[in-house]
Design a protein around this motif. Structure first.
Motif, PDB file in Angstrom:
ATOM      1  N   GLU A   7       0.831  -1.204   0.000  1.00  0.00           N
ATOM      2  CA  GLU A   7       0.000   0.000   0.000  1.00  0.00           C
ATOM      3  C   GLU A   7       0.865   1.253   0.000  1.00  0.00           C
ATOM      4  OE1 GLU A   7      -2.416  -0.185   3.518  1.00  0.00           O
ATOM      5  OE2 GLU A   7      -0.704  -0.622   4.831  1.00  0.00           O
ATOM      6  N   ILE A   8       0.264   2.333  -0.506  1.00  0.00           N
ATOM      7  CA  ILE A   8       0.869   3.661  -0.501  1.00  0.00           C
ATOM      8  C   ILE A   8      -0.221   4.635  -0.052  1.00  0.00           C
ATOM      9  CG2 ILE A   8       1.946   5.483  -1.871  1.00  0.00           C
ATOM     10  CD1 ILE A   8       2.870   3.295  -3.846  1.00  0.00           C
ATOM     11  N   PHE A   9       0.051   5.390   1.004  1.00  0.00           N
ATOM     12  CA  PHE A   9      -0.981   6.295   1.508  1.00  0.00           C
ATOM     13  C   PHE A   9      -0.346   7.434   2.297  1.00  0.00           C
ATOM     14  CE2 PHE A   9      -0.322   3.000   4.654  1.00  0.00           C
ATOM     15  CZ  PHE A   9      -0.308   3.683   5.865  1.00  0.00           C
ATOM     16  N   SER A  10      -1.125   8.478   2.538  1.00  0.00           N
ATOM     17  CA  SER A  10      -0.702   9.630   3.329  1.00  0.00           C
ATOM     18  C   SER A  10      -1.388   9.579   4.693  1.00  0.00           C
ATOM     19  CB  SER A  10      -1.075  10.929   2.610  1.00  0.00           C
ATOM     20  OG  SER A  10      -0.926  12.047   3.471  1.00  0.00           O
ATOM     21  N   SER A  11      -0.612   9.780   5.747  1.00  0.00           N
ATOM     22  CA  SER A  11      -1.203   9.776   7.082  1.00  0.00           C
ATOM     23  C   SER A  11      -0.259  10.470   8.051  1.00  0.00           C
ATOM     24  CB  SER A  11      -1.500   8.340   7.543  1.00  0.00           C
ATOM     25  OG  SER A  11      -2.289   8.354   8.726  1.00  0.00           O
ATOM     26  N   ILE A  12      -0.577  10.351   9.324  1.00  0.00           N
ATOM     27  CA  ILE A  12       0.241  10.914  10.394  1.00  0.00           C
ATOM     28  C   ILE A  12       1.139   9.816  10.953  1.00  0.00           C
ATOM     29  CG2 ILE A  12       0.146  11.869  12.739  1.00  0.00           C
ATOM     30  CD1 ILE A  12      -2.519  13.193  11.881  1.00  0.00           C
ATOM     31  N   GLN A  13       2.407  10.141  11.153  1.00  0.00           N
ATOM     32  CA  GLN A  13       3.290   9.189  11.825  1.00  0.00           C
ATOM     33  C   GLN A  13       2.779   8.987  13.253  1.00  0.00           C
ATOM     34  OE1 GLN A  13       5.361   6.507  12.852  1.00  0.00           O
ATOM     35  NE2 GLN A  13       6.265   7.216  10.905  1.00  0.00           N
ATOM     36  N   GLY A  14       2.440   7.749  13.567  1.00  0.00           N
ATOM     37  CA  GLY A  14       1.789   7.480  14.843  1.00  0.00           C
ATOM     38  C   GLY A  14       2.703   7.016  15.947  1.00  0.00           C
ATOM     39  N   GLU A  15       3.997   6.818  15.649  1.00  0.00           N
ATOM     40  CA  GLU A  15       4.906   6.240  16.633  1.00  0.00           C
ATOM     41  C   GLU A  15       6.212   7.024  16.689  1.00  0.00           C
ATOM     42  OE1 GLU A  15       3.486   1.631  15.589  1.00  0.00           O
ATOM     43  OE2 GLU A  15       5.603   2.191  15.506  1.00  0.00           O
ATOM     44  N   GLY A  16       6.858   6.972  17.832  1.00  0.00           N
ATOM     45  CA  GLY A  16       8.238   7.396  17.918  1.00  0.00           C
ATOM     46  C   GLY A  16       8.495   8.890  17.964  1.00  0.00           C
ATOM     47  N   LYS A  17       9.719   9.242  17.651  1.00  0.00           N
ATOM     48  CA  LYS A  17      10.228  10.605  17.770  1.00  0.00           C
ATOM     49  C   LYS A  17       9.437  11.604  16.934  1.00  0.00           C
ATOM     50  CE  LYS A  17      14.590  13.130  16.947  1.00  0.00           C
ATOM     51  NZ  LYS A  17      16.008  12.955  16.544  1.00  0.00           N
ATOM     52  N   TYR A  18       8.976  11.182  15.761  1.00  0.00           N
ATOM     53  CA  TYR A  18       8.313  12.104  14.847  1.00  0.00           C
ATOM     54  C   TYR A  18       6.799  11.909  14.837  1.00  0.00           C
ATOM     55  CZ  TYR A  18      12.940  13.488  13.440  1.00  0.00           C
ATOM     56  OH  TYR A  18      14.226  13.989  13.451  1.00  0.00           O
ATOM     57  N   VAL A  19       6.261  11.446  15.961  1.00  0.00           N
ATOM     58  CA  VAL A  19       4.818  11.262  16.082  1.00  0.00           C
ATOM     59  C   VAL A  19       4.101  12.580  15.765  1.00  0.00           C
ATOM     60  CG1 VAL A  19       4.786  11.757  18.568  1.00  0.00           C
ATOM     61  CG2 VAL A  19       3.001  10.331  17.568  1.00  0.00           C
ATOM     62  N   GLY A  20       3.053  12.482  14.971  1.00  0.00           N
ATOM     63  CA  GLY A  20       2.273  13.656  14.592  1.00  0.00           C
ATOM     64  C   GLY A  20       2.666  14.287  13.278  1.00  0.00           C
ATOM     65  N   CYS A  21       3.840  13.921  12.725  1.00  0.00           N
ATOM     66  CA  CYS A  21       4.269  14.479  11.439  1.00  0.00           C
ATOM     67  C   CYS A  21       3.516  13.814  10.291  1.00  0.00           C
ATOM     68  CB  CYS A  21       5.766  14.279  11.234  1.00  0.00           C
ATOM     69  SG  CYS A  21       6.804  15.251  12.340  1.00  0.00           S
ATOM     70  N   ARG A  22       3.190  14.598   9.268  1.00  0.00           N
ATOM     71  CA  ARG A  22       2.523  14.063   8.087  1.00  0.00           C
ATOM     72  C   ARG A  22       3.569  13.370   7.206  1.00  0.00           C
ATOM     73  NH1 ARG A  22      -2.614  15.447   6.176  1.00  0.00           N
ATOM     74  NH2 ARG A  22      -3.192  14.001   4.514  1.00  0.00           N
ATOM     75  N   GLN A  23       3.305  12.127   6.860  1.00  0.00           N
ATOM     76  CA  GLN A  23       4.219  11.357   6.033  1.00  0.00           C
ATOM     77  C   GLN A  23       3.446  10.570   4.986  1.00  0.00           C
ATOM     78  OE1 GLN A  23       6.555   8.925   8.717  1.00  0.00           O
ATOM     79  NE2 GLN A  23       7.790  10.646   9.417  1.00  0.00           N
ATOM     80  N   VAL A  24       4.143  10.235   3.900  1.00  0.00           N
ATOM     81  CA  VAL A  24       3.633   9.250   2.942  1.00  0.00           C
ATOM     82  C   VAL A  24       4.226   7.901   3.341  1.00  0.00           C
ATOM     83  CG1 VAL A  24       3.455   8.543   0.536  1.00  0.00           C
ATOM     84  CG2 VAL A  24       3.524  10.966   1.115  1.00  0.00           C
ATOM     85  N   PHE A  25       3.384   6.866   3.334  1.00  0.00           N
ATOM     86  CA  PHE A  25       3.823   5.536   3.750  1.00  0.00           C
ATOM     87  C   PHE A  25       3.829   4.589   2.555  1.00  0.00           C
ATOM     88  CE2 PHE A  25       2.364   7.665   7.481  1.00  0.00           C
ATOM     89  CZ  PHE A  25       3.170   7.189   8.518  1.00  0.00           C
ATOM     90  N   VAL A  26       4.916   3.852   2.428  1.00  0.00           N
ATOM     91  CA  VAL A  26       5.039   2.781   1.434  1.00  0.00           C
ATOM     92  C   VAL A  26       5.309   1.496   2.204  1.00  0.00           C
ATOM     93  CG1 VAL A  26       6.424   1.844  -0.452  1.00  0.00           C
ATOM     94  CG2 VAL A  26       5.849   4.278  -0.416  1.00  0.00           C
TER      95      VAL A  26
END
Length: 243
Positions: A7-26
């Motif tokens: 999958e490829i999608f846009s969401s919020i990083q839900g874990e770790g140091k950068y929690v809350g940042c908008r990222q694209v996930f592959v």
């Protein structure tokens, strides 16, 4: 070069140091470990299509036939990210470093910094693509969650990863032993003592039980006696029911 992508999608990083940042996930197929609490279906060869979010935040998932080239993947990433600034491209799995040549090829075709979410055991694969990686989220797997301890693999991996912006994430359960927390913290302290060390309470799955609040505080106290920066951060995307 082609790979099956889940999958490829846009969401919020839900874990770790950068929690809350908008990222694209592959999300890539396959993993070299079998963690008891894993809730991600990533079996190799089970995904004839890659599900791609058409428009950031739309939740409109469209199938594209696998396998995909790095160039085609980059075009689909741009489609998923369209119209919204993103912090990074998070490549996850499964274990993304099973696909280090693909990651290296993909990085040449995207403009976002590369963020790797990894189980932290494949040091040679990381070394093969680290020059095109900006951020590393390194899991440190405790013996209670996997078939055999991987402390030596983690130590070798962190020695490579500490050249970049890396943090260590340890999933903890009610059953987690004090000795394992201390061993994990000492491993980090011996190699890269300024590395952020995150305790992530397990999201109950596969028979694992989340630790009670007082138990979490005890675990953090133990780790803080060894390392200067220890934080407790849960899987926030689960709380918000995000992709």
């Amino acid at each position: 070069m082609q790979e099956n992508i889940i999958e490829i999608f846009s969401s919020i990083q839900g874990e770790g140091k950068y929690v809350g940042c908008r990222q694209v996930f592959v999300r890539l197929e396959g993993c070299n470990l079998d963690c008891a609490y894993c809730d991600t279906e990533n079996e190799t060869g089970r995904h004839p299509h890659c599900m791609v979010e058409e428009g950031a935040g739309s939740y409109n998932l469209v199938p594209y036939e696998n396998p995909l080239t790095p160039e085609r993947t980059a075009a689909l990433i741009a489609r998923a990210a369209a119209g919204v600034p993103h912090h990074a491209l998070s490549i996850t799995g499964g274990e993304p470093l099973l696909h280090a040549p693909f990651i290296r090829a993909l990085a040449a075709h995207v403009h976002l910094p590369i963020f790797i979410e990894t189980n932290g055991t494949l040091d040679e694969a990381l070394a093969a693509c680290i020059d095109c990686v900006s951020f590393i989220s390194m899991d440190l797997k405790l013996p209670g969650a996997i078939a055999r301890p991987v402390w030596d693999e983690h130590a070798r991996f962190l020695r490579v990863a500490c050249a970049k912006d890396v943090y260590v994430k340890v999933v903890v359960a009610a059953e987690t032993a004090d000795a394992d927390i201390e061993t994990a913290a000492h491993l980090v302290a011996d190699i890269a003592p300024e590395t952020l060390f995150i305790l992530q309470p397990v999201t109950p799955y596969g028979g694992c039980t989340a630790p009670a609040p007082e138990r979490l505080l005890t675990m953090q106290r133990l780790a803080l006696s060894i390392l200067p920066d220890v934080r407790v951060i849960p899987q926030t995307h689960r709380m918000m029911d995000l992709l």
